[in-house]
Design an enzyme around this catalytic site. Sequence first.
Site, PDB file in Angstrom:
ATOM      1  CG  ASP A 273      -0.359  -0.097   2.521  1.00  0.00           C
ATOM      2  OD1 ASP A 273       0.882  -0.210   2.594  1.00  0.00           O
ATOM      3  OD2 ASP A 273      -1.100  -0.048   3.534  1.00  0.00           O
ATOM      4  CB  SER A 274       4.580   1.747  -0.073  1.00  0.00           C
ATOM      5  OG  SER A 274       4.838   0.587  -0.834  1.00  0.00           O
TER       6      SER A 274
ATOM      7  CE  LYS B  15       3.133  -6.124   3.765  1.00  0.00           C
ATOM      8  NZ  LYS B  15       2.742  -4.903   4.504  1.00  0.00           N
TER       9      LYS B  15
ATOM     10  CD  GLU C  13       0.347  -1.614   7.879  1.00  0.00           C
ATOM     11  OE1 GLU C  13      -0.039  -0.807   8.765  1.00  0.00           O
ATOM     12  OE2 GLU C  13       0.917  -1.239   6.833  1.00  0.00           O
TER      13      GLU C  13
ATOM     14  CD  GLU D  28       7.679  -0.386   7.840  1.00  0.00           C
ATOM     15  OE1 GLU D  28       6.732  -1.099   7.427  1.00  0.00           O
ATOM     16  OE2 GLU D  28       7.878   0.777   7.437  1.00  0.00           O
TER      17      GLU D  28
END
Length: 254
Positions: free
Chosen positions: A34-35, A103, A105, A172
């Site tokens: 989603d970057s 993925k 978070e 991260e």
Amino acid sequence: MKENDEKISMLTSYDFTTAGIVDKSGIDIILVGDSASNVMAGHETTLPITLDEMIYHASSVIRAVKRALVVVDLPFGTYQSDSQAALESAIRIMKESGSHAVKLEGGKEIKDSIKRIIKAGIPVMGHLGLTPQSIYKFGTYTVRAKEKKEAEQLVKDAILLEKTGCFAIVLEKVPSKLAKKIAKEIKIPIIGIGAGSGVDGQVLVLHDMLGMTKEFNPRFLRRYMNLHDDMITAISSFSKDIKTGNFPNEKEQY
Ligand code: KIV
């Protein structure tokens, strides 16, 4: 690969052309992150990108990929409300893009969603430590889990994600010692970004490692090219050649 002590390589990609290049280069996992919200659309955070936009990026990537595993981020707001919403979002990504895994978070707060998605046959990669979708809770993009309490919770979350059935976890921006301890403690691979060398693989954002972005300068980023400046040199030469009549030449016309 973890069992064989083989490190895992992962890079982002959001479009057909770069995904083909990344795939041919032998990268193990392509992340449609989603970057894309920052890198492709110019938003300040990852929050605004939509499920439809992620599906667009993922299906472009999938059309180019012949060998890598393609993992797609569930965007903010598409899985946090309840497990039913999470499952529906994951199914849309798998069905409409043809990707291989999703993925998400977070840790214990999204356990039920992860469980339900895996139960439907969709592989899930976790993401702990600095989770950019929660930037307004954290307030900054600085290193996470430096304090004992947060570090303990992080270890608990990693164990929980493994128990819940995640096949890997992105970790991260956490201290390398802590990341190494987690990678040792659990069997599934830990893919680090700013988590040091003691983990099972590494991920970077393609545009950052190619040096296309200039303003983003975290310690963990290694630039393998200076594409930003090289592109400016090439494009300004093109512009100059047009203006001086040097392009096209005799051979470049019909
Ligand atoms: O969205 C993304 O690119 C990511 C990586 C930074 C791991 O989640």
